[in-house]
Design a protein around this motif. Structure first.
Motif, mmCIF file in Angstrom:
data_model
loop_
_atom_site.group_PDB
_atom_site.id
_atom_site.type_symbol
_atom_site.label_atom_id
_atom_site.label_comp_id
_atom_site.label_asym_id
_atom_site.label_seq_id
_atom_site.Cartn_x
_atom_site.Cartn_y
_atom_site.Cartn_z
ATOM 1 N N GLU A 107 0.832 -1.210 0.000
ATOM 2 C CA GLU A 107 0.000 0.000 0.000
ATOM 3 C C GLU A 107 0.864 1.257 0.000
ATOM 4 N N GLY A 108 1.941 1.238 0.752
ATOM 5 C CA GLY A 108 2.864 2.368 0.778
ATOM 6 C C GLY A 108 3.480 2.628 -0.592
ATOM 7 N N LYS A 109 3.842 1.563 -1.289
ATOM 8 C CA LYS A 109 4.411 1.714 -2.637
ATOM 9 C C LYS A 109 3.383 2.272 -3.602
ATOM 10 N N LYS A 110 2.146 1.819 -3.494
ATOM 11 C CA LYS A 110 1.077 2.336 -4.358
ATOM 12 C C LYS A 110 0.876 3.830 -4.123
ATOM 13 N N GLN A 111 0.858 4.217 -2.859
ATOM 14 C CA GLN A 111 0.678 5.627 -2.541
ATOM 15 C C GLN A 111 1.846 6.465 -3.052
ATOM 16 N N TRP A 112 3.060 5.949 -2.899
ATOM 17 C CA TRP A 112 4.241 6.684 -3.369
ATOM 18 C C TRP A 112 4.219 6.818 -4.890
ATOM 19 N N ARG A 113 3.850 5.766 -5.590
ATOM 20 C CA ARG A 113 3.775 5.842 -7.062
ATOM 21 C C ARG A 113 2.717 6.844 -7.514
ATOM 22 N N ALA A 114 1.569 6.861 -6.840
ATOM 23 C CA ALA A 114 0.519 7.830 -7.166
ATOM 24 C C ALA A 114 1.019 9.253 -6.899
ATOM 25 N N HIS A 115 1.756 9.428 -5.814
ATOM 26 C CA HIS A 115 2.329 10.730 -5.471
ATOM 27 C C HIS A 115 3.305 11.170 -6.564
ATOM 28 N N MET A 116 4.177 10.275 -6.974
ATOM 29 C CA MET A 116 5.163 10.593 -8.011
ATOM 30 C C MET A 116 4.486 10.877 -9.354
ATOM 31 N N ALA A 117 3.376 10.210 -9.652
ATOM 32 C CA ALA A 117 2.640 10.476 -10.889
ATOM 33 C C ALA A 117 2.082 11.900 -10.876
ATOM 34 N N ARG A 118 1.638 12.352 -9.718
ATOM 35 C CA ARG A 118 1.153 13.734 -9.604
ATOM 36 C C ARG A 118 2.280 14.724 -9.875
ATOM 37 N N ILE A 119 3.467 14.417 -9.391
ATOM 38 C CA ILE A 119 4.608 15.302 -9.600
ATOM 39 C C ILE A 119 4.978 15.346 -11.083
ATOM 40 N N LYS A 120 4.980 14.193 -11.724
ATOM 41 C CA LYS A 120 5.328 14.127 -13.149
ATOM 42 C C LYS A 120 4.316 14.862 -14.017
ATOM 43 N N ALA A 121 3.099 15.076 -13.512
ATOM 44 C CA ALA A 121 2.081 15.805 -14.262
ATOM 45 C C ALA A 121 2.268 17.326 -14.155
ATOM 46 N N LEU A 122 3.124 17.767 -13.238
ATOM 47 C CA LEU A 122 3.380 19.190 -13.081
ATOM 48 C C LEU A 122 4.294 19.695 -14.199
ATOM 49 N N TYR B 256 10.124 21.060 -6.772
ATOM 50 C CA TYR B 256 9.646 20.023 -5.861
ATOM 51 C C TYR B 256 10.778 19.057 -5.512
ATOM 52 N N LYS B 257 11.528 18.620 -6.508
ATOM 53 C CA LYS B 257 12.607 17.663 -6.255
ATOM 54 C C LYS B 257 13.689 18.261 -5.362
ATOM 55 N N GLU B 258 13.955 19.551 -5.513
ATOM 56 C CA GLU B 258 14.937 20.200 -4.642
ATOM 57 C C GLU B 258 14.426 20.271 -3.202
ATOM 58 N N ILE B 259 13.149 20.595 -3.030
ATOM 59 C CA ILE B 259 12.564 20.620 -1.688
ATOM 60 C C ILE B 259 12.600 19.220 -1.080
ATOM 61 N N GLN B 260 12.210 18.240 -1.869
ATOM 62 C CA GLN B 260 12.197 16.855 -1.402
ATOM 63 C C GLN B 260 13.601 16.408 -0.996
ATOM 64 N N ARG B 261 14.581 16.703 -1.805
ATOM 65 C CA ARG B 261 15.974 16.340 -1.499
ATOM 66 C C ARG B 261 16.419 17.010 -0.194
ATOM 67 N N TYR B 262 16.065 18.262 -0.040
ATOM 68 C CA TYR B 262 16.415 18.999 1.178
ATOM 69 C C TYR B 262 15.760 18.360 2.402
ATOM 70 N N PHE B 263 14.477 18.041 2.286
ATOM 71 C CA PHE B 263 13.776 17.420 3.414
ATOM 72 C C PHE B 263 14.360 16.059 3.758
ATOM 73 N N PHE B 264 14.706 15.278 2.764
ATOM 74 C CA PHE B 264 15.267 13.961 3.033
ATOM 75 C C PHE B 264 16.634 14.068 3.690
ATOM 76 N N LYS B 265 17.315 15.189 3.468
ATOM 77 C CA LYS B 265 18.648 15.367 4.035
ATOM 78 C C LYS B 265 18.589 15.887 5.471
ATOM 79 N N VAL B 266 17.814 16.941 5.710
ATOM 80 C CA VAL B 266 17.792 17.563 7.033
ATOM 81 C C VAL B 266 16.389 17.742 7.588
ATOM 82 N N GLY B 267 15.411 17.322 6.868
ATOM 83 C CA GLY B 267 14.031 17.644 7.166
ATOM 84 C C GLY B 267 13.449 17.037 8.421
ATOM 85 N N PRO B 268 12.156 17.161 8.533
ATOM 86 C CA PRO B 268 11.471 16.712 9.744
ATOM 87 C C PRO B 268 11.671 15.229 10.002
ATOM 88 N N VAL B 269 11.807 14.885 11.269
ATOM 89 C CA VAL B 269 12.046 13.503 11.678
ATOM 90 C C VAL B 269 10.909 12.602 11.220
#
Length: 108
Positions: free
Chosen positions: A8-23, A31-44
């Motif tokens: 279910e988590g993979k399905k949700q992530w794929r749907a999320h990524m499909a929304r991003i690719k539609a932008l 978005y990818k820069e924000i995501q990269r930043y969050f994955f590096k130092v972002g919220p726990v």
């Protein structure tokens, strides 16, 4: 966490990524820069929070309003990202606490 949760988590992530690719491309880049930043130092608890989905919602509204991504967030992507997590505990906070404590307390 069972196998169904993982699927279910993979399905949700794929749907999320499909929304991003539609932008539009400029939104995708930001978005990818924000995501990269969050994955590096972002919220726990980033995986448990809807923050990334809310950013996509915000971006989709901007596209619908025919605005450029920098019109929405300003010229400083890092400042925008920092503002989103200003009240959240981050990995950077945890690291800073571990090195600023008294000697011998880093592991406590």
């Amino acid at each position: 966490m069972g196998i169904q949760d993982i699927i279910e988590g993979k399905k949700q992530w794929r749907a999320h990524m499909a929304r991003i690719k539609a932008l539009p491309p400029d939104y995708q880049i930001v978005y990818k820069e924000i995501q990269r930043y969050f994955f590096k130092v972002g919220p726990v608890g980033l995986a448990d929070e809807p923050l990334l989905s809310e950013i996509v919602d915000f971006f989709e509204e901007g596209v619908a309003a025919d605005k450029g991504v920098l019109e929405l967030i300003g010229n400083d992507v890092a400042a925008f990202a920092d503002d989103l997590i200003k009240d959240s505990r981050t990995y950077a906070d945890i690291y800073q606490e571990s090195i600023s404590g008294e000697p011998g307390t880093a592991g406590k």
